[in-house]
Design a protein around this motif. Structure first.
Motif, PDB file in Angstrom:
ATOM      1  N   THR A  76       5.863  52.493  74.779  1.00  0.00           N
ATOM      2  CA  THR A  76       4.934  53.578  74.479  1.00  0.00           C
ATOM      3  C   THR A  76       5.233  54.715  75.442  1.00  0.00           C
ATOM      4  N   ASP A  78       3.951  58.694  76.007  1.00  0.00           N
ATOM      5  CA  ASP A  78       3.084  59.799  75.619  1.00  0.00           C
ATOM      6  C   ASP A  78       3.544  61.053  76.359  1.00  0.00           C
ATOM      7  N   GLY A  80       2.504  64.009  75.070  1.00  0.00           N
ATOM      8  CA  GLY A  80       1.599  64.975  74.460  1.00  0.00           C
ATOM      9  C   GLY A  80       1.337  66.164  75.366  1.00  0.00           C
ATOM     10  N   ASP A 107       5.839  53.490  70.177  1.00  0.00           N
ATOM     11  CA  ASP A 107       4.722  54.411  70.018  1.00  0.00           C
ATOM     12  C   ASP A 107       5.107  55.663  70.796  1.00  0.00           C
ATOM     13  N   ARG A 109       4.314  59.611  71.355  1.00  0.00           N
ATOM     14  CA  ARG A 109       3.305  60.652  71.149  1.00  0.00           C
ATOM     15  C   ARG A 109       3.841  61.986  71.649  1.00  0.00           C
ATOM     16  N   ALA A 111       2.346  64.971  70.362  1.00  0.00           N
ATOM     17  CA  ALA A 111       1.343  65.940  69.910  1.00  0.00           C
ATOM     18  C   ALA A 111       1.252  67.114  70.875  1.00  0.00           C
ATOM     19  N   ARG A 135       4.982  54.194  65.642  1.00  0.00           N
ATOM     20  CA  ARG A 135       3.878  55.152  65.577  1.00  0.00           C
ATOM     21  C   ARG A 135       4.401  56.432  66.206  1.00  0.00           C
ATOM     22  N   ASP A 137       3.326  60.374  66.789  1.00  0.00           N
ATOM     23  CA  ASP A 137       2.246  61.355  66.742  1.00  0.00           C
ATOM     24  C   ASP A 137       2.835  62.738  66.973  1.00  0.00           C
ATOM     25  N   LEU A 138       2.766  63.582  65.947  1.00  0.00           N
ATOM     26  CA  LEU A 138       3.307  64.935  66.008  1.00  0.00           C
ATOM     27  C   LEU A 138       2.232  65.989  65.780  1.00  0.00           C
ATOM     28  N   GLY A 139       0.978  65.621  66.024  1.00  0.00           N
ATOM     29  CA  GLY A 139      -0.129  66.546  65.812  1.00  0.00           C
ATOM     30  C   GLY A 139       0.061  67.853  66.565  1.00  0.00           C
ATOM     31  N   CYS A 141       2.216  70.094  66.321  1.00  0.00           N
ATOM     32  CA  CYS A 141       3.607  70.538  66.536  1.00  0.00           C
ATOM     33  C   CYS A 141       3.890  71.556  65.433  1.00  0.00           C
TER      34      CYS A 141
END
Length: 144
Positions: A76, A78, A80, A107, A109, A111, A135, A137-139, A141
């Motif tokens: 994982t 992150d 972000g 995972d 991330r 974002a 997983r 996460d591209l929020g 972007c």
């Protein structure tokens, strides 16, 4: 030393640096060096969300360390809010993930990585072969 010997037996590690605005490339270089001594590591979590001084150099240090820890099954990361993330930075991470033969779960991330674009996503996707669970996460972007 005894401390290094103890690190070699760690199998599951989670490090949270989210919002540590002073954390930068030198710190990630030190983390990368420590990871190289953790040959038994199977699960790794790194929360580097909104580490304001982190650049592609720090990401590359971590990616290089992943290549040494061949027993990783679950990863994982992150990143972000990593505003400086470029396609090349994310590509280095994707390439490192692609080399982890034992990895089955990722995972990632990303974002809020404002500079990330289609090219960066393509580079990450190239490293996702053979994984059982992903997983991504591209929020927020906005360039993808």
């Amino acid at each position: 030393s005894q401390a290094v010997a103890r690190c070699r037996t760690i199998t599951d590690l989670s490090l949270g640096f989210a919002w540590c605005l002073a954390i930068g490339d030198a710190a990630m270089g030190a983390v990368g060096t420590a990871l190289r001594d953790m040959g038994q590591l199977t699960v790794l979590g790194l929360d580097l969300g909104v580490c304001g001084r982190l650049s592609g150099v720090g990401v590359a240090s971590l990616a290089d360390a992943f290549g040494v820890v061949q027993g990783l099954r679950r990863l994982t990361v992150d990143l972000g809010g990593f505003e400086m993330a470029t396609a090349a930075d994310v590509g280095v991470l994707g390439a490192a993930v692609g080399e982890l033969a034992a990895l089955s779960e990722l995972d990632l991330r990303l974002a809020g990585c404002d500079r990330l674009n289609d090219e960066g996503l393509t580079r990450v996707a190239a490293g996702l072969r053979g994984l059982r669970r992903v997983r991504l996460d591209l929020g927020s972007c906005d360039r993808i």
